[in-house]
Design a protein around this motif. Structure first.
Motif, PDB file in Angstrom:
ATOM      1  N   ASP A 119       0.810  -1.220   0.000  1.00 42.00           N
ATOM      2  CA  ASP A 119       0.000   0.000   0.000  1.00 42.00           C
ATOM      3  C   ASP A 119       0.851   1.282   0.000  1.00 42.00           C
ATOM      4  O   ASP A 119       0.334   2.367   0.239  1.00 42.00           O
ATOM      5  CB  ASP A 119      -0.942   0.013   1.186  1.00 42.00           C
ATOM      6  CG  ASP A 119      -0.197   0.040   2.523  1.00 42.00           C
ATOM      7  OD1 ASP A 119       1.033  -0.176   2.544  1.00 42.00           O
ATOM      8  OD2 ASP A 119      -0.864   0.263   3.558  1.00 42.00           O
ATOM      9  N   PHE A 120       2.126   1.176  -0.321  1.00 37.00           N
ATOM     10  CA  PHE A 120       3.016   2.345  -0.260  1.00 37.00           C
ATOM     11  C   PHE A 120       2.550   3.471  -1.187  1.00 37.00           C
ATOM     12  O   PHE A 120       2.466   4.621  -0.774  1.00 37.00           O
ATOM     13  CB  PHE A 120       4.456   1.945  -0.577  1.00 37.00           C
ATOM     14  CG  PHE A 120       5.442   3.081  -0.524  1.00 37.00           C
ATOM     15  CD1 PHE A 120       5.565   3.840   0.631  1.00 37.00           C
ATOM     16  CD2 PHE A 120       6.217   3.395  -1.613  1.00 37.00           C
ATOM     17  CE1 PHE A 120       6.472   4.901   0.689  1.00 37.00           C
ATOM     18  CE2 PHE A 120       7.115   4.461  -1.557  1.00 37.00           C
ATOM     19  CZ  PHE A 120       7.236   5.201  -0.403  1.00 37.00           C
ATOM     20  N   ALA A 121       2.211   3.165  -2.421  1.00 34.54           N
ATOM     21  CA  ALA A 121       1.748   4.193  -3.360  1.00 34.54           C
ATOM     22  C   ALA A 121       0.472   4.868  -2.852  1.00 34.54           C
ATOM     23  O   ALA A 121       0.324   6.079  -2.965  1.00 34.54           O
ATOM     24  CB  ALA A 121       1.522   3.592  -4.743  1.00 34.54           C
ATOM     25  N   GLU A 122      -0.424   4.091  -2.285  1.00 31.09           N
ATOM     26  CA  GLU A 122      -1.676   4.649  -1.759  1.00 31.09           C
ATOM     27  C   GLU A 122      -1.410   5.585  -0.586  1.00 31.09           C
ATOM     28  O   GLU A 122      -2.063   6.624  -0.462  1.00 31.09           O
ATOM     29  CB  GLU A 122      -2.614   3.531  -1.322  1.00 31.09           C
ATOM     30  CG  GLU A 122      -3.100   2.655  -2.458  1.00 31.09           C
ATOM     31  CD  GLU A 122      -3.769   1.387  -1.972  1.00 31.09           C
ATOM     32  OE1 GLU A 122      -4.157   1.323  -0.791  1.00 31.09           O
ATOM     33  OE2 GLU A 122      -3.900   0.466  -2.788  1.00 31.09           O
ATOM     34  N   THR A 123      -0.469   5.241   0.277  1.00 34.03           N
ATOM     35  CA  THR A 123      -0.190   6.095   1.432  1.00 34.03           C
ATOM     36  C   THR A 123       0.415   7.424   0.995  1.00 34.03           C
ATOM     37  O   THR A 123       0.182   8.445   1.634  1.00 34.03           O
ATOM     38  CB  THR A 123       0.739   5.410   2.455  1.00 34.03           C
ATOM     39  OG1 THR A 123       1.989   5.098   1.830  1.00 34.03           O
ATOM     40  CG2 THR A 123       0.114   4.161   3.028  1.00 34.03           C
ATOM     41  N   LEU A 124       1.168   7.415  -0.101  1.00 29.93           N
ATOM     42  CA  LEU A 124       1.731   8.669  -0.603  1.00 29.93           C
ATOM     43  C   LEU A 124       0.629   9.591  -1.120  1.00 29.93           C
ATOM     44  O   LEU A 124       0.649  10.787  -0.885  1.00 29.93           O
ATOM     45  CB  LEU A 124       2.721   8.396  -1.739  1.00 29.93           C
ATOM     46  CG  LEU A 124       4.037   7.749  -1.340  1.00 29.93           C
ATOM     47  CD1 LEU A 124       4.853   7.468  -2.582  1.00 29.93           C
ATOM     48  CD2 LEU A 124       4.801   8.605  -0.370  1.00 29.93           C
ATOM     49  N   GLN A 125      -0.315   9.042  -1.818  1.00 27.28           N
ATOM     50  CA  GLN A 125      -1.401   9.854  -2.374  1.00 27.28           C
ATOM     51  C   GLN A 125      -2.341  10.352  -1.274  1.00 27.28           C
ATOM     52  O   GLN A 125      -2.898  11.426  -1.383  1.00 27.28           O
ATOM     53  CB  GLN A 125      -2.195   9.045  -3.402  1.00 27.28           C
ATOM     54  CG  GLN A 125      -1.381   8.579  -4.583  1.00 27.28           C
ATOM     55  CD  GLN A 125      -0.614   9.697  -5.274  1.00 27.28           C
ATOM     56  OE1 GLN A 125      -1.136  10.780  -5.487  1.00 27.28           O
ATOM     57  NE2 GLN A 125       0.639   9.443  -5.614  1.00 27.28           N
TER      58      GLN A 125
END
Length: 84
Positions: free
Chosen positions: A76-82
């Motif tokens: 979920d790294f990309a989601e946490t950035l957004q």
């Protein structure tokens, strides 16, 4: 409004059997961030090179992009950035 681009290497380590963010390091160039992330992933479970564009005066984020991830990064790294 002056936009500033910053390159960051985010490392990841395992704590309590979970992959969690480690240290962040600001790097001067995109190619430097990619090289550094790859090197960090050689000694830790993973790392990601990021490009962050923000207003230089207010600090307001315009965009955050993952240039490349090496090794293991949380799903979920990309989601946490957004999400902020």
């Amino acid at each position: 409004m002056a936009m500033k681009t910053t390159y960051v290497v985010q490392s990841f380590e395992v704590k309590r059997k979970r992959l969690v963010p480690g240290t962040k390091e600001v790097v001067g160039t995109e190619s430097g961030a990619l090289k550094k992330a790859q090197a960090v992933a050689g000694r830790l479970p993973g790392a990601a090179a990021l490009r962050i564009v923000a207003d230089d005066e207010t600090g307001e984020l315009e965009s955050v992009a993952i240039l490349e991830a090496f090794g293991e990064v949380p799903d979920d790294f990309a989601e946490t950035l957004q999400g902020g």
